[in-house]
Design a protein around this motif. Structure first.
Motif, PDB file in Angstrom:
ATOM      1  N   TYR A 411      -0.655  71.077  45.609  1.00 47.55           N
ATOM      2  CA  TYR A 411      -2.283  71.574  45.457  1.00 47.55           C
ATOM      3  C   TYR A 411      -2.216  73.082  45.580  1.00 47.55           C
ATOM      4  O   TYR A 411      -2.944  73.806  44.586  1.00 47.55           O
ATOM      5  CB  TYR A 411      -3.182  70.890  46.270  1.00 47.55           C
ATOM      6  N   THR A 414      -0.634  74.661  42.417  1.00 49.32           N
ATOM      7  CA  THR A 414      -1.474  74.412  41.433  1.00 49.32           C
ATOM      8  C   THR A 414      -2.551  75.515  41.520  1.00 49.32           C
ATOM      9  O   THR A 414      -2.937  76.094  40.112  1.00 49.32           O
ATOM     10  CB  THR A 414      -1.958  73.367  41.055  1.00 49.32           C
ATOM     11  N   ALA A 423      -2.399  77.911  34.529  1.00 55.40           N
ATOM     12  CA  ALA A 423      -2.693  76.459  34.419  1.00 55.40           C
ATOM     13  C   ALA A 423      -4.260  76.260  34.181  1.00 55.40           C
ATOM     14  O   ALA A 423      -5.072  77.309  34.778  1.00 55.40           O
ATOM     15  CB  ALA A 423      -2.332  75.690  35.412  1.00 55.40           C
ATOM     16  N   ASN A 427      -5.677  70.714  35.944  1.00 54.14           N
ATOM     17  CA  ASN A 427      -4.509  70.666  36.800  1.00 54.14           C
ATOM     18  C   ASN A 427      -4.732  70.800  38.189  1.00 54.14           C
ATOM     19  O   ASN A 427      -4.186  69.880  39.087  1.00 54.14           O
ATOM     20  CB  ASN A 427      -3.610  71.664  36.447  1.00 54.14           C
ATOM     21  N   THR A 430      -6.674  67.365  39.234  1.00 51.18           N
ATOM     22  CA  THR A 430      -5.807  66.393  39.264  1.00 51.18           C
ATOM     23  C   THR A 430      -4.619  66.512  40.537  1.00 51.18           C
ATOM     24  O   THR A 430      -4.694  65.430  41.477  1.00 51.18           O
ATOM     25  CB  THR A 430      -4.897  66.207  38.149  1.00 51.18           C
ATOM     26  N   ALA A 431      -4.392  67.679  40.884  1.00 52.59           N
ATOM     27  CA  ALA A 431      -3.544  67.701  42.066  1.00 52.59           C
ATOM     28  C   ALA A 431      -4.432  67.616  43.298  1.00 52.59           C
ATOM     29  O   ALA A 431      -4.005  67.053  44.541  1.00 52.59           O
ATOM     30  CB  ALA A 431      -3.066  69.229  42.022  1.00 52.59           C
TER      31      ALA A 431
END
Length: 483
Positions: A411, A414, A423, A427, A430-431
Motif C-alpha cells: 500500500y 502504491t 500509478a 491502484n 485496490t491496495a
C-alpha cells in the motif's frame, strides 16, 4: 422387658441394614474417568493451571471485571440459582430433623355441674367436677432408620447439584459477558477500518467525477465506483447495528434498560500460555455439568439404598408423661402417670410394591450412570474441540500478521507510485482495500483466539469452587464422607 425390646430392635437394624449403609463410591457404580483417549487427538493440558484460574485472573481488563461483577450481582438467573440452593438447604435440614423424635404437648380439661330444675334436696348441692390432663409425648412412630439415613444422604447430593447448577449459571454468564465485551471491541476496530475505507472511496469517487467532467472518465466507471461506495456505506450501518444489538443483549444480562457499554480494546486480553503435557482426567470433575451428573448418580444410589431399606424392620418408640386428676378414679390433688412403648414391624408381603420400587430405583440408577458417562465423554470432546480452536488460532496468527505487513508495504509503495504519477488512484484504492480485508481478518483472528481460550477455560471447568464435601465426593479414589 421394654428395654430388651429396644436393644433387640436396634441389633436387628444393625445386622440387617449394614448392606444399605454404604456411601456412594464412583468406582462401584460407574468408571467413565478411565476411558481411553478421552480428549481424542488433543490429549492436552495446562500445567500452568488454566482450569484453576479464577475469572478475574483470566480477564484482567478492569472495565470487563467491573462489568462481570455487575452482571453476577444483578442477573435474574443468578438470583434464582441462589434461591434454589436455599430451597434444597431447607429440604436437607428437614431430612436431618427426621432423625429427631416427635414431641407433642397436650392439655385438656372440663367442668361438670348438675342443676336440678325442681330444686330437689340433694341435687342442687352436687359439687362440680373439674378433671384435667397435661401430657407430653415423645416418640418415633414407624421409623425406619435406614430409610431416614439414605434420604438424608440423597438430600446432600441434591444440595451439591444445586450448588453446581449455580456454578454453571455463573460460568455461563462470565463467558457470555466476556465474549460479547470483546466482540464489541472487535466491532469497534472493524468500524474504524470501515470508516477509513468509506473516506478513501468517497475521495476516489470525487476524483472520478471530476475526471468525467473533464472528459477523462466514462459514466460506467464512475457508476461502478459509486456502487462500491454505497455498498461500503451499507456495511458501515450493519456494523453499527450489530454494536447496538450486542449492547442490548449485555443490558439484558445486566437486567437493565438498554445503555451504552463502556469497553476497552482487544489488545487488553492476555491469553495464558498453555503447555501441552496431558491434562489429568480428574480435572473434568470440576465442571458443573459433570458434577451435576455425578451428584444425580449419587442421589440415585441412595434411592436404591432407601428402596432396599423398605425390606427391613420399622421401629416404634414412644413415651408419654401425663399430669392428671381425671383418671378412672378421681385423683385430687393430681398425680403423674407415665407410659413407654416399643415395637418392631418387619414387612413380609406388601403386594410386590417394595420389590417393584427397588427394581425401578436400580433402573433409574443405571440411567443416571449412563448420563454421567455421557457427560464426561462430552466434556472430553469439548476440551478437544477447544484445544483445536486455540491451536488453530495461534498457528494462523503469524501467517495473518505476515500478510498484513506485506500488504502495508504494498500500500505504501502504491501511494508513492501514485505521488510520482507512475500509478493511478485505482491502484491505491485496490491496495488499500486488500490491506483492509487482511486487517479485518487479523481482528477476527484475535477474536477467535479469545473465544477459543474462553471455551477451553470453560471446558476445563475454570473457576469452579469445590467445597470440601463435593471435592471429597468427586475424588477418583475416595467415597463421600461417612454418614
Amino acid at each position: 422387658m421394654k428395654k430388651n425390646i429396644i436393644i433387640l430392635s436396634l441389633a436387628a437394624l444393625s445386622l440387617t441394614g449394614c448392606g444399605v449403609m454404604k456411601n456412594y463410591h464412583r468406582e462401584t457404580v460407574a468408571q467413565p474417568m478411565e476411558l481411553d483417549n478421552l480428549y481424542g487427538d488433543a490429549q492436552s493440558g495446562d500445567s500452568l493451571g488454566l482450569g484453576d484460574l479464577k475469572w478475574r485472573d483470566l480477564f484482567t481488563d478492569p472495565t470487563l471485571q467491573a462489568l462481570i461483577e455487575k452482571v453476577l450481582a444483578q442477573n435474574t438467573n443468578m438470583k434464582n440459582a441462589d434461591l434454589a440452593i436455599q430451597q434444597v438447604e431447607h429440604a436437607l435440614k428437614a431430612a436431618k430433623w427426621a432423625f429427631a423424635p416427635s414431641v407433642a404437648l397436650s392439655a385438656n380439661g372440663n367442668i361438670t355441674k348438675m342443676w336440678d330444675p325442681y330444686e330437689r334436696a340433694g341435687y342442687s348441692n352436687t359439687p362440680s367436677t373439674k378433671p384435667y390432663n397435661i401430657g407430653l409425648t415423645i416418640g418415633w412412630q414407624q421409623v425406619n432408620l435406614l430409610q431416614l439415613r439414605n434420604a438424608k444422604k440423597g438430600a446432600e447430593m441434591n444440595r451439591e447439584q444445586a450448588r453446581a447448577a449455580k456454578q454453571a449459571v455463573q460460568s455461563s454468564l462470565v463467558s457470555h459477558t466476556a465474549t460479547m465485551y470483546y466482540t464489541l471491541a472487535q466491532l469497534d476496530e472493524q468500524l474504524v477500518l470501515m470508516k477509513q475505507t468509506k473516506a478513501n472511496w468517497a475521495e476516489y469517487l470525487k476524483m472520478q467525477k471530476l475526471l468525467m467532467e473533464a472528459g477523462q472518465a466514462n459514466t460506467a466507471a464512475v457508476a461502478s465506483i459509486e456502487a462500491t461506495y454505497w455498498s461500503i456505506c451499507q456495511s458501515l450501518i450493519t456494523i453499527e447495528d450489530n454494536i447496538r444489538i450486542l449492547e442490548n443483549q449485555l443490558s439484558n444480562l445486566l437486567n437493565e434498560p438498554s445503555a451504552k457499554i463502556q469497553r476497552s480494546s482487544l489488545s487488553t486480553f492476555r491469553a495464558p500460555k498453555l503447555i501441552e503435557t496431558g491434562a489429568p482426567l480428574s480435572i473434568l470433575s470440576r465442571r458443573p455439568d459433570v458434577r451435576i451428573a455425578e451428584m444425580a448418580l449419587a442421589s440415585a444410589f441412595y434411592d436404591v439404598n432407601q428402596a432396599k431399606s423398605a425390606f427391613y424392620p420399622s421401629l416404634t418408640l414412644s413415651a408419654t408423661g401425663t399430669f392428671t386428676n381425671g383418671q378412672q378414679a378421681n385423683i385430687n390433688p393430681g398425680a403423674f402417670i407415665g407410659q413407654a412403648l416399643a415395637g418392631l414391624v418387619q414387612p413380609i408381603f406388601q403386594n410386590g410394591r417394595i420389590v417393584a420400587q427397588l427394581k425401578i430405583s436400580k433402573e433409574q440408577m443405571e440411567i443416571k450412570a449412563n448420563d454421567f458417562t455421557n457427560a464426561v465423554v462430552s466434556a472430553g470432546n469439548e476440551v478437544n474441540t477447544a484445544m483445536v480452536m486455540v491451536r488453530s488460532a495461534e498457528e494462523n496468527r503469524q501467517y495473518i500478521d505476515n500478510q498484513v505487513k506485506a500488504l502495508e508495504t504494498a500500500y505504501e509503495a502504491t501511494r508513492k507510485l501514485f505521488a510520482g504519477s507512475s500509478a493511478n488512484y485505482l491502484n491505491v484504492i485496490t491496495a488499500h482495500n486488500n490491506l483492509m480485508q487482511a486487517q479485518m481478518t487479523q481482528i477476527g483472528n484475535r477474536m477467535e483466539s479469545i473465544s477459543a481460550t474462553v471455551e477451553l477455560y470453560l471446558a476445563l471447568g475454570g473457576g469452579a469452587e469445590l467445597n470440601a464435601v463435593v471435592a471429597r465426593c468427586l475424588c477418583e479414589r475416595q467415597s463421600c464422607g461417612q454418614a
